[in-house]
Structure formats: C-alpha cells, structure tokens
Design an enzyme around this catalytic site. Structure first.
Site, short mmCIF file in Angstrom:
data_model
loop_
_atom_site.label_atom_id
_atom_site.label_comp_id
_atom_site.label_asym_id
_atom_site.label_seq_id
_atom_site.Cartn_x
_atom_site.Cartn_y
_atom_site.Cartn_z
N ARG A 72 0.85 -1.19 0.00
CA ARG A 72 0.00 0.00 0.00
C ARG A 72 0.89 1.24 0.00
NH1 ARG A 72 -3.48 -2.73 -1.62
NH2 ARG A 72 -5.55 -3.11 -0.77
N GLU A 119 -3.65 7.85 -5.09
CA GLU A 119 -3.95 7.13 -6.34
C GLU A 119 -5.23 7.65 -6.95
OE1 GLU A 119 -3.82 2.89 -5.65
OE2 GLU A 119 -1.83 3.00 -4.76
N HIS A 169 -1.31 0.48 -9.97
CA HIS A 169 -1.93 -0.49 -9.04
C HIS A 169 -2.49 -1.70 -9.81
CE1 HIS A 169 -3.88 -0.78 -4.80
NE2 HIS A 169 -3.79 -1.99 -5.33
N1 LIG Z 1 -0.68 -3.95 -5.43
C1 LIG Z 1 -1.76 -4.70 -5.39
O1 LIG Z 1 -2.55 -4.73 -6.33
C2 LIG Z 1 -2.02 -5.57 -4.22
C3 LIG Z 1 -1.61 -5.23 -2.94
N2 LIG Z 1 -1.86 -6.06 -1.88
C4 LIG Z 1 -1.43 -5.67 -0.54
O2 LIG Z 1 -0.58 -6.69 -0.03
C5 LIG Z 1 -0.91 -6.93 1.34
C6 LIG Z 1 -0.44 -8.29 1.75
O3 LIG Z 1 -1.25 -9.30 1.21
P1 LIG Z 1 -1.10 -10.83 1.73
O4 LIG Z 1 0.29 -11.31 1.56
O5 LIG Z 1 -2.19 -11.61 1.13
O6 LIG Z 1 -1.39 -10.60 3.30
P2 LIG Z 1 -0.98 -11.49 4.54
O7 LIG Z 1 -1.88 -11.07 5.65
O8 LIG Z 1 -0.91 -12.93 4.16
O9 LIG Z 1 0.53 -11.01 4.86
C7 LIG Z 1 0.86 -9.82 5.49
C8 LIG Z 1 2.28 -9.94 6.05
O10 LIG Z 1 2.66 -8.66 6.55
C9 LIG Z 1 3.27 -8.85 7.83
N3 LIG Z 1 3.13 -7.65 8.65
C10 LIG Z 1 2.00 -7.02 9.05
N4 LIG Z 1 2.33 -5.95 9.80
C11 LIG Z 1 3.68 -5.90 9.84
C12 LIG Z 1 4.62 -5.03 10.45
N5 LIG Z 1 4.22 -3.99 11.19
N6 LIG Z 1 5.92 -5.27 10.27
C13 LIG Z 1 6.35 -6.33 9.55
N7 LIG Z 1 5.52 -7.20 8.95
C14 LIG Z 1 4.20 -6.98 9.11
C15 LIG Z 1 2.54 -10.04 8.43
O11 LIG Z 1 3.31 -10.62 9.47
C16 LIG Z 1 2.42 -10.93 7.20
O12 LIG Z 1 3.62 -11.65 7.04
C17 LIG Z 1 -2.42 -6.69 1.38
O13 LIG Z 1 -2.86 -6.37 2.69
C18 LIG Z 1 -2.60 -5.53 0.42
O14 LIG Z 1 -2.49 -4.30 1.11
C19 LIG Z 1 -2.50 -7.24 -2.06
C20 LIG Z 1 -2.95 -7.62 -3.29
C21 LIG Z 1 -2.78 -6.80 -4.46
O1 LIG Z 2 -6.49 -6.98 -3.31
C1 LIG Z 2 -5.92 -5.91 -3.00
O2 LIG Z 2 -5.69 -5.60 -1.82
C2 LIG Z 2 -5.53 -4.97 -4.05
O3 LIG Z 2 -4.81 -4.05 -3.81
C3 LIG Z 2 -6.01 -5.15 -5.43
O4 LIG Z 2 -5.93 -6.43 -5.87
#
Ligand SMILES: NC(=O)C1=CN([C@@H]2O[C@H](COP(=O)(O)OP(=O)(O)OC[C@H]3O[C@@H](n4cnc5c(N)ncnc54)[C@H](O)[C@@H]3O)[C@@H](O)[C@H]2O)C=CC1
Ligand SMILES: O=C(O)C(=O)CO
Length: 324
Positions: free
Chosen positions: A237, A266, A285
């Site tokens: 993010r 964004e 994004h």
């Molecule tokens: N650019 C895009 O289109 C996308 C962006 N995302 C972003 O990616 C994020 C992660 O997705 P997932 O891997 O599925 O989530 P997840 O919940 O499986 O993994 C999150 C990771 O971040 C770590 N974490 C959380 N707070 C932390 C901190 N303060 N310090 C260090 N590590 C910390 C957790 O321990 C975990 O390992 C989503 O929440 C979303 O914001 C997700 C999908 C698409």
């Molecule tokens: O799933 C999310 O969190 C995104 O940022 C878009 O896929």
C-alpha cells in the site's frame, strides 16, 4: 424474500446473474454521500454490500442499519473501519488466495524491470536512439544471485520468496510479525530485523498491509540505511512509504532505483516528481490486474457474500468473531 444488496462495482455478466439469483441487487457507481442520498431507501434496506476501492466508514454504516455483511473484491481491507463493523456485528469478507500468485508475478516483474531498465531502454529504442551497438550507459544490474529482502512474509511474500529462490537463486532475508517456517525450510529464507534487511538486501520488496503500525514504515532514516546500489519495490500500500522521503532518497542517489505499484495518492498525480525519474517504474496499481485473477476475485467476493448472508462463513472472513 431475497435479501437486498448494494453493488458498487461492475461485475462480469455471469457473476452479476449469480448475485441476482440470491439477492435483490441495487447497483450504484460509488459510495459517495451524494450517491447514498440518491439511493437512500436501497441503502436503508441493504443487508449486504459488495465492491472495492471505496471507503466504508461509520458515517456510511449509519445509513445502512440492516447491514449484516460486506464483501470486498480485494485482499487488503484498509478502506474499512473494522472497529465500526465489529461494533455493529457486520461481517467483513475478502479475497485472499485468489490473487496471491498474480501479485507475486507483479513484484517479480517490478524487480526485473527496474534492474534491467526495461521501460527506459525500450523508450530509447522507440525514440530512435538505438543507432549503434549499445554501451554501458544502457546496462542494468543482475537479479539472479543477489540478496532479496522481503518485508511482509504473508501469502504474497511467500509466493515471491518461491520465485526468488527457485527462479533466480537469490538468498532471501525477510521481516514480518512472526517467523515463517515454510519460508525458512523451503526457500532458505533468513528472518532478520528491518534494519538488518535494509542494510544487506540488494532488492527491498514491501508487500505489507496498511495498518497504524505500517503507515510510513519506510521514511528518511530507513532509506538512508539501504545500500546506494539497492532497488526499492512497493506493491503493498502506498502510505506504508513516506513518498516525500522516497523521492528525496532517489534524488540524492541514496538508492539506485524504485519499482512502485502503489502510491500515497492514487491515481498518482501527473506532476509527481517520481514520473520524471528514469530510474522509477510506476505502475497503476496492477498487482492483481489480470483477466483471470480479477474474475476469480470477483467470483470469490460473490460466493463470500452468499455464504455470509446465509450464515455459512467458513473462510475469507476478517472478523468471524462477530458472527451472530
Ligand atoms: N498492489 C496490489 O494490487 C495488491 C496489494 N496487496 C497488498 O498486499 C498486502 C499483503 O497481502 P497478503 O500477503 O495476502 O497478506 P498477509 O496477511 O498474508 O501477509 C501480510 C504480512 O505482513 C506482515 N506484517 C504485518 N504488519 C507488519 C509489520 N508492522 N511489520 C512487519 N511485517 C508486518 C505479516 O506478518 C504478514 O507476514 C495486502 O494487505 C494488500 O495491502 C494485495 C494484493 C494486491
Ligand atoms: O487486493 C488488494 O488488496 C488490491 O490491492 C487489489 O488487488
């Protein structure tokens, strides 16, 4: 009678039909207060809400007294006031798993594109600058064998680690809220504190959720710790990074390059200094934006809402404790 649902995102026809088999659907273009006022009755009746990329806060929830479940077409849910949902016992459903591999592909694409200067040199070719055999001013840096630093070893972080280890033979450092035995055993990843990761990694890849803890996790002091040759990638993010500090670090040569899929604002304003830098790859994004994955995410979100409103929540729920 079918429960009423507000849909604030266009869905593929098959999924729209599936939603309409289960619910009386009111489609709106967004969740802006003017839109809500225009459809006040539908909002007042709604038991479900489905869409993405709009703020869902207490003020909106107050207009939806019958709401029982909300389903976001995303894994990230920082747009939602989770406390306000919990207070009102409203379920929040999301789409983990559906997009994990695609987002890891995007991260790897950003790593390769920034390292090998793909966008920059392709533009030079289009501009007619390839007039003789290229010299070092067109060269990039290697990816294979370099140290990959992953901040956030969740679902997506793990899928990136798999690519880095098996595809590119990269030693992996990672930081997260907990140790991850799968990453350590299967991909030889080494857990370390953020400072160590920033000092040692050649590629620093952020894939973190936006929370109070992670907001501006990367600021001036953090960029100063990185190697001058290091490349910074963020696909989590935007607000996890202090963008002004990132711009300064790039301008001062404190880091080598950046690959970014997310931004503090964004769409990224067209006058952002980031867009004038040849060593920055800025994407709109697109982390999960393939036809297949976006379809799977939307299908998951529809199924999630059907499950939530029929009291059958088994997975993909952020706050299962509020189930009535
Ligand atoms: N650019 C895009 O289109 C996308 C962006 N995302 C972003 O990616 C994020 C992660 O997705 P997932 O891997 O599925 O989530 P997840 O919940 O499986 O993994 C999150 C990771 O971040 C770590 N974490 C959380 N707070 C932390 C901190 N303060 N310090 C260090 N590590 C910390 C957790 O321990 C975990 O390992 C989503 O929440 C979303 O914001 C997700 C999908 C698409
Ligand atoms: O799933 C999310 O969190 C995104 O940022 C878009 O896929």
């Amino acid at each position: 009678m079918k429960p009423s649902v507000i849909l604030y995102k266009a869905l593929p026809e098959t999924l729209q039909k599936r939603l309409e088999e289960h619910f009386t659907v009111t489609q709106v273009k967004n969740l802006h207060p003017d839109t809500v006022a225009q459809h006040a009755d539908a909002f007042a009746r709604a038991e479900g809400l489905l869409g993405s990329s709009e703020k869902v806060d207490a003020a909106l929830l107050d207009k939806m007294p019958k709401l029982r479940a909300t389903s976001t077409v995303s894994v990230g849910y920082d747009n939602f006031d989770v406390e306000a949902l919990n207070d009102r016992k409203i379920l929040l459903m999301h789409t983990p798993h559906a997009l994990t591999e695609t987002v890891a592909d995007t991260l790897m694409a950003l790593v390769l594109t920034t390292a090998r200067r793909v966008v920059e040199v392709a533009e030079r070719v289009k501009a007619g600058e390839w007039t003789k055999s290229i010299g070092p001013d067109w060269f990039g840096v290697d990816v294979h064998g370099k140290t990959m630093g992953i901040v956030g070893m969740g679902r997506i972080g793990l899928a990136l680690a798999r690519r880095a280890h098996f595809g590119f033979n990269m030693p992996i450092l990672y930081n997260a809220r907990r140790h991850h035995s799968e990453a350590e055993e299967q991909f030889n990843a080494r857990y370390c504190d953020l400072d160590t990761l920033l000092r040692e990694a050649d590629y620093v890849c952020l894939i973190l959720p936006l929370t109070d803890e992670t907001r501006h996790l990367m600021g001036k002091a953090e960029f100063e710790k990185m190697k001058k040759s290091a490349i910074f990638i963020n696909a989590g993010r935007g607000p996890v990074v202090d963008e002004k500090a990132l711009i300064a670090a790039l301008q001062n040569g404190e880091i080598h390059a950046a690959g970014l899929d997310v931004f503090e604002q964004e769409p990224l304003p067209v006058d952002s200094p980031l867009l004038a830098m040849p060593n920055v790859v800025a994407l709109p994004h697109i982390g999960s934006a393939t036809h297949e994955t976006r379809y799977n995410m939307a299908a998951t979100a529809v199924d999630n809402l059907i499950a939530a409103l029929s009291g059958r929540v088994e997975q993909n729920c952020v706050n299962p404790q509020v189930q009535r």
